[in-house]
Design a protein around this motif. Sequence first.
Motif: not given
Length: 336
Positions: A52-61, A80-84
Amino acid sequence: MKPAPWFLTLSFARACLAALRCGRVVLLAVVPLVVQAQGETQPLPVLTLSVLQFGTPHWELDHLKRHGLDTANGFDLEVRLVADLPASRLALSSGSVDGAVSDLLWAQARYEAGTAYRYLPFSSQIGEVLVNDVSDIRTLADLRGKRIGVAGGPDGLGWQLLQQVAAGQGIDLAREATVQYAAPPLLSQALRRGQVDALLTFWHFSARLRGEGGVRIAFGLADLIGTLGLDPDLPVLGYLFPQAWSIEHDDLLQRFSRALRETKDQLASQPDLWQEIRPLMRADNDAVFAALHDSFVEGIPQPLDAARIAALHRLLLLTGAEPDRLMPAALFQSEP
């Protein structure tokens, strides 16, 4: 790869002859050229992850990619970012990405349905039960007759665990309280407006609410599961990879696991690095930013071993999994 220009080849040959006349060994001069040639002809393997674009995994990735921890470990990460979350799970199940993040119960449900995923731990944060600062709710018994907002639906891990702990105290929350299921943002507003008395929500929504002020933690689920005889630091969220893919790309998965541990260690020990991630966190003020940072770091799980995998199996049994259909230990990825 194009051949070297003739004048460079001639220069190199002359240098070799001169070295031989002097009795020198030239192998050390040749090795870098061979390594360089291999680097040009063998590009790094690519790992694609849906988040997710603003999901917590995106922070570390984002940190992993920004600081080149993928290439340093011999692979190229493509996010690859997704909305939900449903879109992310669809990308994973359709094979359009190599991996995605989901929770342990979803991985178990997929296994029971015939689709096995390798599980690499992401976070041990489960969620929290919040109440307004002025609330008189202090114990599980105080939830009797109250309105409880539940994020994640009736089958969510947090709600399953809360019911298990309450049942151990003789409390049937599904019958003795009024339960409302909805999306986390809606429930956050419902708590603010007094439309629910308590809110069971995901950890990052809880951290945001606490950072904004006016609410407090009534129960932390990680603390409550200790009453069930379980380690509170169990990774209930993980990166999932199809089993067949993980077997074929085991070396790539090991490289990602190493890079991920380096990422988590850096984010836990160097607070200044979080300023780079802050735009993804959508932290409107420093208090929200601090709450999100602290909760993320608290949820960094320890590496899996046999005892912790056994505890995950007990957790699955407590939440309704069939004893003879548990995800096997081989599906839980330990660190290299």
